[in-house]
Enzyme design. Structure first.
Site, PDB file in Angstrom:
ATOM      1  N   LYS A   8       0.835  -1.211   0.000  1.00  0.00           N
ATOM      2  CA  LYS A   8       0.000   0.000   0.000  1.00  0.00           C
ATOM      3  C   LYS A   8       0.872   1.264   0.000  1.00  0.00           C
ATOM      4  O   LYS A   8       0.640   2.165  -0.780  1.00  0.00           O
ATOM      5  CB  LYS A   8      -0.909   0.043   1.240  1.00  0.00           C
ATOM      6  CG  LYS A   8      -1.960  -1.042   1.282  1.00  0.00           C
ATOM      7  CD  LYS A   8      -2.892  -0.848   2.481  1.00  0.00           C
ATOM      8  CE  LYS A   8      -2.198  -0.976   3.819  1.00  0.00           C
ATOM      9  NZ  LYS A   8      -1.813  -2.330   4.191  1.00  0.00           N
ATOM     10  N   ARG A  83      -9.623   1.503   8.768  1.00  0.00           N
ATOM     11  CA  ARG A  83      -9.247   0.116   8.976  1.00  0.00           C
ATOM     12  C   ARG A  83     -10.317  -0.663   9.721  1.00  0.00           C
ATOM     13  O   ARG A  83     -10.173  -1.856   9.936  1.00  0.00           O
ATOM     14  CB  ARG A  83      -7.978   0.091   9.817  1.00  0.00           C
ATOM     15  CG  ARG A  83      -6.744  -0.431   9.124  1.00  0.00           C
ATOM     16  CD  ARG A  83      -5.646  -0.363  10.159  1.00  0.00           C
ATOM     17  NE  ARG A  83      -4.460  -1.063   9.784  1.00  0.00           N
ATOM     18  CZ  ARG A  83      -3.416  -0.519   9.184  1.00  0.00           C
ATOM     19  NH1 ARG A  83      -3.444   0.728   8.798  1.00  0.00           N
ATOM     20  NH2 ARG A  83      -2.340  -1.236   8.952  1.00  0.00           N
ATOM     21  N   ARG A 122      11.345  -6.490   5.454  1.00  0.00           N
ATOM     22  CA  ARG A 122      11.166  -5.064   5.724  1.00  0.00           C
ATOM     23  C   ARG A 122      11.529  -4.750   7.166  1.00  0.00           C
ATOM     24  O   ARG A 122      12.167  -3.740   7.455  1.00  0.00           O
ATOM     25  CB  ARG A 122       9.713  -4.650   5.448  1.00  0.00           C
ATOM     26  CG  ARG A 122       9.445  -3.183   5.768  1.00  0.00           C
ATOM     27  CD  ARG A 122       8.062  -2.751   5.380  1.00  0.00           C
ATOM     28  NE  ARG A 122       7.072  -3.132   6.378  1.00  0.00           N
ATOM     29  CZ  ARG A 122       5.772  -2.865   6.275  1.00  0.00           C
ATOM     30  NH1 ARG A 122       5.310  -2.279   5.206  1.00  0.00           N
ATOM     31  NH2 ARG A 122       4.928  -3.235   7.222  1.00  0.00           N
ATOM     32  N   ARG A 128      11.478  -1.929  11.826  1.00  0.00           N
ATOM     33  CA  ARG A 128      10.139  -1.685  12.387  1.00  0.00           C
ATOM     34  C   ARG A 128       9.835  -2.684  13.471  1.00  0.00           C
ATOM     35  O   ARG A 128       9.966  -3.885  13.290  1.00  0.00           O
ATOM     36  CB  ARG A 128       9.081  -1.754  11.272  1.00  0.00           C
ATOM     37  CG  ARG A 128       8.746  -0.380  10.754  1.00  0.00           C
ATOM     38  CD  ARG A 128       7.665  -0.434   9.725  1.00  0.00           C
ATOM     39  NE  ARG A 128       6.404  -0.997  10.204  1.00  0.00           N
ATOM     40  CZ  ARG A 128       5.272  -0.877   9.535  1.00  0.00           C
ATOM     41  NH1 ARG A 128       5.248  -0.211   8.410  1.00  0.00           N
ATOM     42  NH2 ARG A 128       4.170  -1.427   9.997  1.00  0.00           N
ATOM     43  N   ARG A 139      -1.244  -9.176  12.885  1.00  0.00           N
ATOM     44  CA  ARG A 139      -1.753  -8.063  12.080  1.00  0.00           C
ATOM     45  C   ARG A 139      -2.562  -8.580  10.900  1.00  0.00           C
ATOM     46  O   ARG A 139      -3.564  -7.984  10.512  1.00  0.00           O
ATOM     47  CB  ARG A 139      -0.593  -7.178  11.620  1.00  0.00           C
ATOM     48  CG  ARG A 139      -0.091  -6.275  12.746  1.00  0.00           C
ATOM     49  CD  ARG A 139       1.289  -5.723  12.496  1.00  0.00           C
ATOM     50  NE  ARG A 139       1.441  -5.136  11.190  1.00  0.00           N
ATOM     51  CZ  ARG A 139       2.573  -5.121  10.505  1.00  0.00           C
ATOM     52  NH1 ARG A 139       3.668  -5.661  11.007  1.00  0.00           N
ATOM     53  NH2 ARG A 139       2.626  -4.574   9.319  1.00  0.00           N
TER      54      ARG A 139
HETATM   55  P1  ADP Z   1       0.745  -2.203   7.672  1.00  0.00           P
HETATM   56  O1  ADP Z   1      -0.287  -1.778   6.679  1.00  0.00           O
HETATM   57  O2  ADP Z   1       1.914  -2.846   7.032  1.00  0.00           O
HETATM   58  O3  ADP Z   1       0.165  -3.016   8.783  1.00  0.00           O
HETATM   59  P2  ADP Z   1       0.932   0.526   8.752  1.00  0.00           P
HETATM   60  O4  ADP Z   1       2.184   1.303   8.703  1.00  0.00           O
HETATM   61  O5  ADP Z   1      -0.204   0.994   7.902  1.00  0.00           O
HETATM   62  O6  ADP Z   1       1.381  -0.965   8.387  1.00  0.00           O
HETATM   63  O7  ADP Z   1       0.394   0.422  10.264  1.00  0.00           O
HETATM   64  C1  ADP Z   1       1.207   0.005  11.332  1.00  0.00           C
HETATM   65  C2  ADP Z   1       0.403  -0.068  12.629  1.00  0.00           C
HETATM   66  O8  ADP Z   1      -0.127   1.225  12.958  1.00  0.00           O
HETATM   67  C3  ADP Z   1      -0.823  -0.984  12.601  1.00  0.00           C
HETATM   68  O9  ADP Z   1      -0.514  -2.328  12.857  1.00  0.00           O
HETATM   69  C4  ADP Z   1      -1.678  -0.359  13.719  1.00  0.00           C
HETATM   70  O10 ADP Z   1      -1.218  -0.729  14.996  1.00  0.00           O
HETATM   71  C5  ADP Z   1      -1.413   1.132  13.569  1.00  0.00           C
HETATM   72  N1  ADP Z   1      -2.421   1.766  12.681  1.00  0.00           N
HETATM   73  C6  ADP Z   1      -2.192   2.356  11.476  1.00  0.00           C
HETATM   74  N2  ADP Z   1      -3.334   2.814  10.929  1.00  0.00           N
HETATM   75  C7  ADP Z   1      -4.325   2.497  11.814  1.00  0.00           C
HETATM   76  C8  ADP Z   1      -5.744   2.659  11.817  1.00  0.00           C
HETATM   77  N3  ADP Z   1      -6.394   3.249  10.796  1.00  0.00           N
HETATM   78  N4  ADP Z   1      -6.432   2.199  12.890  1.00  0.00           N
HETATM   79  C9  ADP Z   1      -5.821   1.606  13.922  1.00  0.00           C
HETATM   80  N5  ADP Z   1      -4.499   1.407  13.974  1.00  0.00           N
HETATM   81  C10 ADP Z   1      -3.753   1.836  12.934  1.00  0.00           C
END
Ligand code: ADP
Length: 181
Positions: A8, A83, A122, A128, A139
């Site tokens: 994404k 999400r 990654r 990370r 996740r």
């Molecule tokens: P990925 O899509 O690879 O899981 P992101 O960088 O988008 O990674 O998100 C990392 C973390 O940040 C998620 O696992 C969550 O804990 C938090 N997070 C990000 N966006 C949201 C959201 N919209 N609602 C709740 N938690 C979020």
């Protein structure tokens, strides 16, 4: 939308350039807050490190404040948000209040097992904290339980585009551009 590791962020950066719009990644915003040791960062860290979602009200506050910035006037691309269903419903309200609307929702699809390999790599490259194998599985499960239902939500609104996320980066970008033309 798409499971963790589907690309994404990578695709969002390409689409951002193509349309000259702003790319808002809630994952990045939260990581910046953690780095800055802000109030939001302190609240979010525990959830992120465990691979859990950060509570909806925090995310809705972030987005509500962010979308009224001048740099969103030309359009914006949301990456990692909404999400959950309450986030999607909250987003609708925020958009109504600022007289904006979504043009489309893109669902990037890929095989889960392939994604674990990508994410472990990654995690090593970027350091990370949430890219270890066990946390990744968690996740992914959260994605299927809480985020995947949004695919139907946006399909129901009539503007969902589903795109195959396996292939070379530019090839996938072209698929997205073709889908949203
Ligand atoms: P990925 O899509 O690879 O899981 P992101 O960088 O988008 O990674 O998100 C990392 C973390 O940040 C998620 O696992 C969550 O804990 C938090 N997070 C990000 N966006 C949201 C959201 N919209 N609602 C709740 N938690 C979020």
């Amino acid at each position: 939308m798409g499971p963790p590791g589907v690309g994404k962020g990578t695709q969002a950066a390409c689409i951002e350039k193509h349309f000259n719009i702003i790319h808002l990644s809630t994952g990045e915003i939260l990581r910046d807050e953690i780095e800055g040791n802000t109030r939001i960062g302190k609240q979010a860290k525990g959830f992120i490190d465990l691979g859990q979602l950060v509570p909806d009200p925090i995310l809705l506050d972030i987005i509500e404040i962010r979308l009224v910035h001048d740099d969103c006037k030309n359009g914006f691309l949301l990456d990692g948000f909404p999400r959950t269903l309450p986030q999607a419903i909250g987003l609708d309200k925020i958009l109504r209040d600022c007289h904006q609307e979504l043009d489309c929702a893109i669902s990037l699809k890929a095989d889960e097992d392939e994604l674990v390999g990508r994410l472990v790599l990654r995690g090593k490259e970027l350091g990370r904290s949430d890219d270890s194998k066990e946390i990744i599985k968690k996740r992914q499960n959260i994605y299927w339980e809480q985020t995947a239902p949004l695919i139907d939500f946006y399909r129901g609104k009539g503007f969902l585009k589903e795109v195959n996320g396996i292939g070379e980066i530019p090839e996938i970008t072209n698929r997205i551009l073709e889908a949203i033309k």
